[in-house]
Design an enzyme around this catalytic site. Structure first.
Site, short mmCIF file in Angstrom:
data_model
loop_
_atom_site.label_atom_id
_atom_site.label_comp_id
_atom_site.label_asym_id
_atom_site.label_seq_id
_atom_site.Cartn_x
_atom_site.Cartn_y
_atom_site.Cartn_z
N HIS A 9 2.12 6.30 6.89
CA HIS A 9 1.07 6.67 5.56
C HIS A 9 1.17 8.03 5.72
O HIS A 9 1.18 8.43 4.46
CB HIS A 9 -0.17 5.98 5.80
N LYS B 281 -9.62 -9.64 4.47
CA LYS B 281 -8.67 -9.46 5.60
C LYS B 281 -9.47 -9.00 7.00
O LYS B 281 -8.60 -8.70 7.99
CB LYS B 281 -7.92 -8.11 5.16
N ARG C 31 9.29 0.37 4.42
CA ARG C 31 9.89 0.64 5.61
C ARG C 31 11.20 -0.16 5.99
O ARG C 31 12.11 0.50 6.47
CB ARG C 31 8.90 0.12 6.83
N SER D 185 -0.12 -0.64 10.94
CA SER D 185 -1.58 -0.47 11.43
C SER D 185 -1.47 -1.45 12.74
O SER D 185 -2.19 -1.40 13.68
CB SER D 185 -2.35 -0.52 10.37
O1 PNS Z 1 -1.77 -1.55 3.26
P1 PNS Z 1 -1.48 -2.76 2.62
O2 PNS Z 1 -2.41 -3.62 2.83
O3 PNS Z 1 -0.19 -3.27 2.67
O4 PNS Z 1 -1.83 -2.51 1.06
C1 PNS Z 1 -1.75 -3.50 -0.04
C2 PNS Z 1 -2.39 -3.05 -1.21
C3 PNS Z 1 -3.83 -2.80 -0.87
C4 PNS Z 1 -1.63 -2.10 -1.86
C5 PNS Z 1 -2.55 -4.42 -1.97
O5 PNS Z 1 -3.08 -5.47 -1.30
C6 PNS Z 1 -3.14 -4.36 -3.47
O6 PNS Z 1 -2.82 -3.65 -4.51
N1 PNS Z 1 -4.42 -4.92 -3.69
C7 PNS Z 1 -5.22 -4.89 -4.57
C8 PNS Z 1 -5.16 -6.30 -5.33
C9 PNS Z 1 -4.19 -6.36 -6.40
O7 PNS Z 1 -4.05 -5.19 -7.24
N2 PNS Z 1 -3.44 -7.44 -6.37
C10 PNS Z 1 -2.42 -7.61 -7.42
C11 PNS Z 1 -1.15 -7.10 -6.99
S1 PNS Z 1 0.13 -8.25 -7.55
#
Ligand code: PNS
Length: 164
Positions: A18, A42, A91, A129
Site C-alpha cells: 500500500h 468485514k 498486484r 494484509s
Molecule cells: O483494501 P480493499 O478492501 O481491497 O479496498 C476495497 C475498497 C475500499 C476500495 C472498496 O471496497 C470500496 O471502494 N468500497 C466502498 C464501497 C463502494 O464504493 N462500493 C461500490 C464499488 S462497485
C-alpha cells in the site's frame, strides 16, 4: 480539475505494498487523500482509529498526503474531498476481475471520476494484509513487508511479545 487523488482501501493493516502505491501517487500528483473504509461487516482486526493512526505514522514523511475515513460509496467520498481520480494498486491478474468490476460500477455512477491502476512493485506482488496477519498470528516474520510500527501493533493484537 486535478488537485488530489484518492487512494482507497481497508488498510487492515497498511502494508509496504500500500505504502509503495501511496508514495508513487504522492510523487505524481499534487495531493493524495488516503481513504480508509469503515466497513464493520468485514470485521477488521484493527479499529478505524487504529488503522488511521498506523497509516498516518507510515506517511509522515510525505507532506502532500492526508488520511481520512469514509463509509458508504467511494465515489461519494471522492466527490466530498474534491477529487476526480481514484488510484489503486494492482498486484496480479487475480486482482483484475474485482478491480475491473468496481471501476466500471464507479464509472457508471460517477462518469466524471476516473480510476487508474499502478502495478505493484515486484517484491510486493504476493503481499496482502490478510497474509501479513496470518504470518504474524502464527509466529512468522514480516520484516520488510509492513511499515515500522505495524508488526508491533500486530503482535500486540495477537498477544505476542515483541520478539516472539
Ligand atoms: O483494501 P480493499 O478492501 O481491497 O479496498 C476495497 C475498497 C475500499 C476500495 C472498496 O471496497 C470500496 O471502494 N468500497 C466502498 C464501497 C463502494 O464504493 N462500493 C461500490 C464499488 S462497485
Amino acid at each position: 480539475m486535478l488537485l488530489k487523488v484518492v487512494c482507497p482501501g481497508s488498510f487492515d493493516p497498511i502494508t509496504n505494498g500500500h505504502l509503495d502505491i501511496i508514495e508513487r501517487a504522492a510523487q505524481l500528483f499534487p495531493g493524495v487523500v488516503v481513504g480508509v473504509l469503515e466497513n464493520p461487516s468485514k470485521k477488521p482486526l484493527f479499529s478505524l482509529q487504529e488503522r488511521v493512526e498506523l497509516i498516518q505514522n507510515a506517511v509522515r514523511h510525505l507532506n502532500n498526503v492526508e488520511v481520512e475515513c469514509f463509509s458508504g460509496l467511494l465515489i461519494d467520498f471522492a466527490r466530498r474531498v474534491g477529487s476526480n481520480l481514484i488510484v489503486k494498486g494492482l498486484r496480479a491478474i487475480s486482482d483484475f476481475e474485482i478491480e475491473f468490476q468496481m471501476a466500471l460500477n464507479n464509472k457508471r455512477m460517477a462518469p466524471e471520476i476516473e480510476t487508474i491502476f499502478m502495478m505493484t512493485k515486484n517484491e510486493y506482488s504476493f503481499l496482502s494484509s490478510s497474509m501479513v496477519k496470518e504470518i504474524v498470528h502464527f509466529g512468522g516474520d514480516v520484516r520488510g513487508l509492513v511499515p515500522e510500527g505495524v508488526e508491533t501493533a500486530l503482535r500486540k493484537k495477537y498477544g505476542l511479545s515483541a520478539g516472539e
